[in-house]
Design a protein around this motif. Structure first.
Motif, PDB file in Angstrom:
ATOM      1  N   LEU A  69       0.805  -1.220   0.000  1.00  0.00           N
ATOM      2  CA  LEU A  69       0.000   0.000   0.000  1.00  0.00           C
ATOM      3  C   LEU A  69       0.838   1.270   0.000  1.00  0.00           C
ATOM      4  CD1 LEU A  69      -2.414  -1.175   2.830  1.00  0.00           C
ATOM      5  CD2 LEU A  69      -2.810  -1.346   0.369  1.00  0.00           C
ATOM      6  N   ALA A  70       0.404   2.231  -0.779  1.00  0.00           N
ATOM      7  CA  ALA A  70       0.914   3.600  -0.716  1.00  0.00           C
ATOM      8  C   ALA A  70      -0.271   4.431  -0.242  1.00  0.00           C
ATOM      9  CB  ALA A  70       1.397   4.067  -2.081  1.00  0.00           C
ATOM     10  N   ILE A  71      -0.123   5.030   0.918  1.00  0.00           N
ATOM     11  CA  ILE A  71      -1.236   5.752   1.534  1.00  0.00           C
ATOM     12  C   ILE A  71      -0.921   7.237   1.596  1.00  0.00           C
ATOM     13  CG2 ILE A  71      -2.561   6.035   3.661  1.00  0.00           C
ATOM     14  CD1 ILE A  71      -2.302   3.080   4.089  1.00  0.00           C
ATOM     15  N   ASN A  72      -1.898   8.025   1.200  1.00  0.00           N
ATOM     16  CA  ASN A  72      -1.781   9.473   1.224  1.00  0.00           C
ATOM     17  C   ASN A  72      -2.739   9.999   2.273  1.00  0.00           C
ATOM     18  OD1 ASN A  72      -3.161  12.114   0.160  1.00  0.00           O
ATOM     19  ND2 ASN A  72      -1.088  12.105  -0.628  1.00  0.00           N
ATOM     20  N   GLY A  73      -2.261  10.938   3.077  1.00  0.00           N
ATOM     21  CA  GLY A  73      -3.132  11.538   4.075  1.00  0.00           C
ATOM     22  C   GLY A  73      -2.606  12.896   4.488  1.00  0.00           C
ATOM     23  N   MET A  74      -3.427  13.633   5.225  1.00  0.00           N
ATOM     24  CA  MET A  74      -3.059  14.992   5.626  1.00  0.00           C
ATOM     25  C   MET A  74      -2.403  15.034   7.009  1.00  0.00           C
ATOM     26  SD  MET A  74      -6.318  17.113   4.155  1.00  0.00           S
ATOM     27  CE  MET A  74      -5.631  18.654   4.729  1.00  0.00           C
ATOM     28  N   ARG A  75      -2.614  14.001   7.812  1.00  0.00           N
ATOM     29  CA  ARG A  75      -2.067  14.017   9.166  1.00  0.00           C
ATOM     30  C   ARG A  75      -0.602  13.591   9.158  1.00  0.00           C
ATOM     31  NH1 ARG A  75      -5.841  10.569  12.727  1.00  0.00           N
ATOM     32  NH2 ARG A  75      -5.789   9.179  10.952  1.00  0.00           N
ATOM     33  N   PRO A  76       0.174  14.042  10.127  1.00  0.00           N
ATOM     34  CA  PRO A  76       1.577  13.616  10.212  1.00  0.00           C
ATOM     35  C   PRO A  76       1.671  12.098  10.402  1.00  0.00           C
ATOM     36  CG  PRO A  76       1.131  15.406  11.762  1.00  0.00           C
ATOM     37  CD  PRO A  76      -0.194  14.981  11.191  1.00  0.00           C
ATOM     38  N   GLU A  77       2.755  11.520   9.906  1.00  0.00           N
ATOM     39  CA  GLU A  77       2.920  10.072   9.987  1.00  0.00           C
ATOM     40  C   GLU A  77       2.848   9.579  11.428  1.00  0.00           C
ATOM     41  OE1 GLU A  77       5.833   6.509   8.412  1.00  0.00           O
ATOM     42  OE2 GLU A  77       6.177   8.547   7.734  1.00  0.00           O
ATOM     43  N   ALA A  78       3.398  10.324  12.362  1.00  0.00           N
ATOM     44  CA  ALA A  78       3.369   9.909  13.768  1.00  0.00           C
ATOM     45  C   ALA A  78       1.932   9.761  14.273  1.00  0.00           C
ATOM     46  CB  ALA A  78       4.130  10.900  14.633  1.00  0.00           C
ATOM     47  N   ALA A  79       1.012  10.562  13.739  1.00  0.00           N
ATOM     48  CA  ALA A  79      -0.380  10.519  14.176  1.00  0.00           C
ATOM     49  C   ALA A  79      -1.128   9.307  13.623  1.00  0.00           C
ATOM     50  CB  ALA A  79      -1.100  11.802  13.763  1.00  0.00           C
ATOM     51  N   VAL A  80      -0.608   8.683  12.571  1.00  0.00           N
ATOM     52  CA  VAL A  80      -1.289   7.545  11.950  1.00  0.00           C
ATOM     53  C   VAL A  80      -0.476   6.252  12.092  1.00  0.00           C
ATOM     54  CG1 VAL A  80      -2.533   9.021  10.328  1.00  0.00           C
ATOM     55  CG2 VAL A  80      -0.345   8.021   9.652  1.00  0.00           C
ATOM     56  N   GLN A  81       0.562   6.292  12.907  1.00  0.00           N
ATOM     57  CA  GLN A  81       1.465   5.150  13.035  1.00  0.00           C
ATOM     58  C   GLN A  81       0.739   3.867  13.444  1.00  0.00           C
ATOM     59  OE1 GLN A  81       4.790   5.500  12.075  1.00  0.00           O
ATOM     60  NE2 GLN A  81       4.544   3.302  12.014  1.00  0.00           N
ATOM     61  N   GLU A  82      -0.205   3.966  14.348  1.00  0.00           N
ATOM     62  CA  GLU A  82      -0.936   2.781  14.794  1.00  0.00           C
ATOM     63  C   GLU A  82      -1.700   2.135  13.629  1.00  0.00           C
ATOM     64  OE1 GLU A  82      -4.412   1.607  17.984  1.00  0.00           O
ATOM     65  OE2 GLU A  82      -3.097   3.290  18.465  1.00  0.00           O
ATOM     66  N   ALA A  83      -2.329   2.965  12.804  1.00  0.00           N
ATOM     67  CA  ALA A  83      -3.056   2.444  11.639  1.00  0.00           C
ATOM     68  C   ALA A  83      -2.088   1.790  10.653  1.00  0.00           C
ATOM     69  CB  ALA A  83      -3.831   3.569  10.958  1.00  0.00           C
ATOM     70  N   LEU A  84      -0.947   2.428  10.405  1.00  0.00           N
ATOM     71  CA  LEU A  84       0.048   1.876   9.475  1.00  0.00           C
ATOM     72  C   LEU A  84       0.585   0.554   9.998  1.00  0.00           C
ATOM     73  CD1 LEU A  84       2.017   5.132   8.573  1.00  0.00           C
ATOM     74  CD2 LEU A  84       0.050   4.122   7.392  1.00  0.00           C
ATOM     75  N   ASP A  85       0.836   0.484  11.292  1.00  0.00           N
ATOM     76  CA  ASP A  85       1.311  -0.766  11.891  1.00  0.00           C
ATOM     77  C   ASP A  85       0.268  -1.872  11.756  1.00  0.00           C
ATOM     78  OD1 ASP A  85       3.710   0.449  12.565  1.00  0.00           O
ATOM     79  OD2 ASP A  85       3.141   0.798  14.661  1.00  0.00           O
ATOM     80  N   GLY A  86      -1.000  -1.515  11.888  1.00  0.00           N
ATOM     81  CA  GLY A  86      -2.069  -2.500  11.720  1.00  0.00           C
ATOM     82  C   GLY A  86      -2.092  -3.072  10.315  1.00  0.00           C
ATOM     83  N   LEU A  87      -1.835  -2.224   9.324  1.00  0.00           N
ATOM     84  CA  LEU A  87      -1.793  -2.691   7.938  1.00  0.00           C
ATOM     85  C   LEU A  87      -0.569  -3.564   7.691  1.00  0.00           C
ATOM     86  CD1 LEU A  87      -2.916   0.633   6.256  1.00  0.00           C
ATOM     87  CD2 LEU A  87      -4.292  -1.442   6.572  1.00  0.00           C
ATOM     88  N   ARG A  88       0.530  -3.186   8.288  1.00  0.00           N
ATOM     89  CA  ARG A  88       1.750  -4.000   8.151  1.00  0.00           C
ATOM     90  C   ARG A  88       1.558  -5.371   8.797  1.00  0.00           C
ATOM     91  NH1 ARG A  88       4.393   1.355   9.342  1.00  0.00           N
ATOM     92  NH2 ARG A  88       5.100   2.053   7.285  1.00  0.00           N
ATOM     93  N   ALA A  89       0.809  -5.417   9.891  1.00  0.00           N
ATOM     94  CA  ALA A  89       0.546  -6.692  10.561  1.00  0.00           C
ATOM     95  C   ALA A  89      -0.255  -7.640   9.668  1.00  0.00           C
ATOM     96  CB  ALA A  89      -0.201  -6.452  11.876  1.00  0.00           C
ATOM     97  N   LEU A  90      -0.950  -7.089   8.670  1.00  0.00           N
ATOM     98  CA  LEU A  90      -1.699  -7.914   7.720  1.00  0.00           C
ATOM     99  C   LEU A  90      -0.806  -8.396   6.578  1.00  0.00           C
ATOM    100  CD1 LEU A  90      -4.986  -5.822   7.570  1.00  0.00           C
ATOM    101  CD2 LEU A  90      -4.657  -8.060   8.644  1.00  0.00           C
ATOM    102  N   GLY A  91       0.463  -8.005   6.609  1.00  0.00           N
ATOM    103  CA  GLY A  91       1.418  -8.477   5.611  1.00  0.00           C
ATOM    104  C   GLY A  91       1.782  -7.491   4.530  1.00  0.00           C
ATOM    105  N   ALA A  92       1.248  -6.286   4.592  1.00  0.00           N
ATOM    106  CA  ALA A  92       1.506  -5.296   3.552  1.00  0.00           C
ATOM    107  C   ALA A  92       2.771  -4.499   3.851  1.00  0.00           C
ATOM    108  CB  ALA A  92       0.331  -4.332   3.436  1.00  0.00           C
ATOM    109  N   GLU A  93       3.467  -4.159   2.788  1.00  0.00           N
ATOM    110  CA  GLU A  93       4.508  -3.132   2.900  1.00  0.00           C
ATOM    111  C   GLU A  93       3.758  -1.823   2.720  1.00  0.00           C
ATOM    112  OE1 GLU A  93       8.376  -1.633   0.435  1.00  0.00           O
ATOM    113  OE2 GLU A  93       8.016  -3.785   0.551  1.00  0.00           O
ATOM    114  N   VAL A  94       3.985  -0.870   3.623  1.00  0.00           N
ATOM    115  CA  VAL A  94       3.179   0.358   3.615  1.00  0.00           C
ATOM    116  C   VAL A  94       4.085   1.575   3.520  1.00  0.00           C
ATOM    117  CG1 VAL A  94       1.489   1.724   4.887  1.00  0.00           C
ATOM    118  CG2 VAL A  94       1.425  -0.765   5.037  1.00  0.00           C
TER     119      VAL A  94
END
Length: 75
Positions: free
Chosen positions: A48-73
């Protein structure tokens, strides 16, 4: 012209090692509907390549959840 058999085998092995997973670009993929879509795609074998307006630190938990599903994010 065809390759000699040993070169063809080496070529096939190189191709297997460089096969890529499909990549999805998702806008707003760190929360809400976009995150739900990202979860489904990650579970289906997409990176996944994800675009968003919030700083990466603010979405880290969501990104980690996607990585736990096996995706490179990438955010």
């Amino acid at each position: 012209p065809s390759m000699p058999e040993d070169e063809q085998l080496a070529h096939n092995n190189d191709m297997k090692q460089t096969e890529r997973r499909p990549v999805a670009f998702i806008t707003g993929g760190s929360r809400g509907i976009g995150y739900g879509i990202a979860q489904r795609l990650a579970a289906a074998g997409f990176d996944l390549a994800i675009n968003g307006m919030r700083p990466e630190a603010a979405v880290q938990e969501a990104l980690d959840g996607l990585r736990a599903l096996g995706a490179e994010v990438l955010y």
